[in-house]
Design an enzyme around this catalytic site. Structure first.
Site, PDB file in Angstrom:
ATOM      1  N   LYS A 245      -5.838   0.448 -12.877  1.00  0.00           N
ATOM      2  CA  LYS A 245      -5.122  -0.365 -13.865  1.00  0.00           C
ATOM      3  C   LYS A 245      -5.428  -1.848 -13.691  1.00  0.00           C
ATOM      4  CE  LYS A 245      -0.802  -1.343 -12.976  1.00  0.00           C
ATOM      5  NZ  LYS A 245      -0.681  -2.828 -12.946  1.00  0.00           N
TER       6      LYS A 245
ATOM      7  N   CYS B 290      -2.583   1.441  -9.145  1.00  0.00           N
ATOM      8  CA  CYS B 290      -2.895   0.016  -8.980  1.00  0.00           C
ATOM      9  C   CYS B 290      -4.357  -0.317  -9.251  1.00  0.00           C
ATOM     10  CB  CYS B 290      -2.506  -0.446  -7.570  1.00  0.00           C
ATOM     11  SG  CYS B 290      -0.719  -0.556  -7.312  1.00  0.00           S
TER      12      CYS B 290
ATOM     13  N   PHE C 245     -12.240   0.645   3.946  1.00  0.00           N
ATOM     14  CA  PHE C 245     -12.621   0.842   2.543  1.00  0.00           C
ATOM     15  C   PHE C 245     -14.125   1.063   2.375  1.00  0.00           C
ATOM     16  CE2 PHE C 245      -8.351  -0.404   1.946  1.00  0.00           C
ATOM     17  CZ  PHE C 245      -7.967   0.031   0.686  1.00  0.00           C
ATOM     18  N   LEU C 246     -14.790   1.497   3.459  1.00  0.00           N
ATOM     19  CA  LEU C 246     -16.200   1.872   3.371  1.00  0.00           C
ATOM     20  C   LEU C 246     -16.351   3.381   3.549  1.00  0.00           C
ATOM     21  CD1 LEU C 246     -18.492  -0.763   5.149  1.00  0.00           C
ATOM     22  CD2 LEU C 246     -18.392  -0.172   2.724  1.00  0.00           C
TER      23      LEU C 246
ATOM     24  N   ARG D  52       0.867  -1.180   0.000  1.00  0.00           N
ATOM     25  CA  ARG D  52       0.000   0.000   0.000  1.00  0.00           C
ATOM     26  C   ARG D  52       0.901   1.226   0.000  1.00  0.00           C
ATOM     27  NH1 ARG D  52      -2.688  -0.504   5.535  1.00  0.00           N
ATOM     28  NH2 ARG D  52      -0.556  -1.203   5.975  1.00  0.00           N
TER      29      ARG D  52
END
Length: 465
Positions: A279, A276, A265-266, A167
């Site tokens: 793509k 990343c 990720f909410l 990350r």
């Protein structure tokens, strides 16, 4: 593999890292930190010179210090001489880029193929070639055939896959203390060698998953596809929250308490970007279509479209905040990088929005604490501020597009005094709306209710002396 692939008992394998971009430079430094002798190889002598002096051509917290430390210790060096690096190493990590091919969603594999073939041709003794680059499923099997044809006669070489899960802004930590390690296509000897390489994180409990080549190739892109799907899901829900008068941040908190879902990720907002996720999901769509997996294509297409539409939502809200037109309005854009703690502006939603507003006649002033230089190279027509105060001064609307700490922790009362019209569009849902409202700002979160300012800015100025 032949027994000679594994160094004599008591000796650590020597490592070469082919490609010293973001992945390669980080991997090389981390391997040196784990106690290995490492050679980083790059075709660009300027990059080799810079890295040898501890200068990293991108922003990644902790990496320059690690490189300086291990260049000084002698465990890490950089070179353009691939033959020398291969001759003095036992394990060769392929860490070159797989950018999106021009005019197509497919991955450009020319760098991976060239690097793997070059290593095979340069082998002077048995070696293990370990792919870390993100590639379409089926690539490693093809590379095995390429290596079998290119390697010198009498030399044994095996290609295995060990995908990366870095990350940006956390790359050093993710390499030294990964949450999982995947080995693809290994036999007993090659797995034993890789377990030696990763002995330190394995000893602290990092799980190891051994699998076939195809599964290893799919792990990274599948992980990114799932994360992208999660982001697009909450962004789709945020639109419903806006029209229904709900608060998407509170909703996400409630969902996150379900351990089957989780809170990470909410975060509803401007959406994902970078080098990343966009793509990788497009390359996954392309490869899935080639293999006839139509449902994957349909799902990822919808995820991608929702993500891109978020940018238009922010543009529309900025226009609305300016009364229906941004022509000749000064707009402060806070953030250029696709996320905080990086200078990566590839497919940056923030810059995409800034450029779109500029084309509509707005006077856009962008401020980013680390990414201004890279952003200016990509968007030379945009104007950039050196400080937060400069960006906000006389602004008709402020757009928070990258949630850098310097923005989230800024003094809203001070900034309100600088702005011509203290309205902030919080496109990352990162601000404490009540605090900013109390300081005189109208706060417009994405997927939530508008929070009106609680007091007039500089109201004391109207009082008699």
């Amino acid at each position: 593999m032949d027994e000679t692939t594994i160094p004599a008992s008591g000796l650590k394998p020597r490592i070469s890292v082919i490609g010293t971009g973001y992945l390669g430079a980080t991997h090389a430094a981390a391997m040196a930190e784990m106690g290995f002798d490492v050679i980083g190889v790059d075709t660009d002598p300027t990059k080799v010179e810079a890295l040898s002096a501890g200068r990293v051509p991108f922003y990644e917290p902790g990496l320059p210090e690690l490189i300086v430390e291990h260049v000084a210790s002698g465990r890490l060096r950089f070179t353009s001489d691939l033959a020398d690096a291969v001759a003095t190493s036992d394990v060769h990590f392929i860490c070159v880029g797989t950018p999106q091919r021009r005019g197509s969603h497919s991955a450009n594999l020319s760098y991976v193929e060239a690097a793997t073939k070059a290593v095979a041709e340069a082998l002077s003794h048995d070696g293990l070639i370990v792919g870390k680059s993100t590639v379409p499923v089926g690539t490693a099997a093809r590379l095995r055939k390429l290596v079998a044809e290119a390697k010198p006669e009498g030399v044994e070489a095996q290609v295995v896959w060990n995908p990366e899960f870095l990350r940006e802004a956390h790359a050093v930590e993710d390499t030294l203390r990964p949450d999982r390690i995947v080995f693809g296509g290994t036999d007993a000897k090659s797995e034993a060698l890789l377990r030696t390489v990763y002995a330190e994180p394995i000893s602290t409990g990092t799980p190891v998953i051994s699998c076939d080549l195809a599964t290893a190739e799919l792990v990274k892109v599948s992980a990114n596809a799932f994360l992208a799907t999660k982001i697009s899901f909450i962004n789709a829900i945020s639109e419903l929250c806006e029209v229904a008068g709900a608060d998407v941040s509170v909703l996400a908190d409630a969902l996150g308490h379900d351990d089957r879902i989780g809170r990470k990720f909410l975060n509803a907002g401007l959406g994902f970007g970078g080098g990343c996720l966009p793509k990788d999901i497009r390359a996954l769509m392309y490869r899935a279509n080639e293999l006839g997996a139509g449902r994957v294509v349909g799902l990822m297409q919808e995820v991608d479209e929702i993500n891109m539409l978020q940018r238009q939502r922010v543009i529309d809200q900025a226009i609305d905040a300016c009364g229906g037109s941004v022509l000749n309005r000064k707009i402060a854009v806070l953030g250029a990088a696709f996320k905080p703690d990086t200078d990566d502006v590839r497919d940056s939603p923030a810059l995409n929005v800034a450029a779109a507003l500029h084309l509509r006649g707005a006077q856009v002033l962008v401020m980013d604490p680390e990414a201004s230089v890279t952003a200016q190279r990509s968007f030379p027509t945009l104007s950039f501020a050196d400080t937060l105060d400069e960006a906000v001064t006389d602004a008709d609307v402020v757009l928070l597009l990258t949630e850098w700490k310097i923005f989230v922790t800024a003094d809203p009362e001070h900034l309100a005094e600088l702005a011509a019209n203290p309205v902030v569009l919080d496109a990352r849902n990162a601000l404490d709306a009540s605090v900013w409202s109390a300081a005189g700002w109208e706060v417009r979160p994405l997927g939530g209710r508008v929070v009106p300012r609680q007091r007039r800015v500089l109201e004391s100025a109207a009082l008699p002396a």
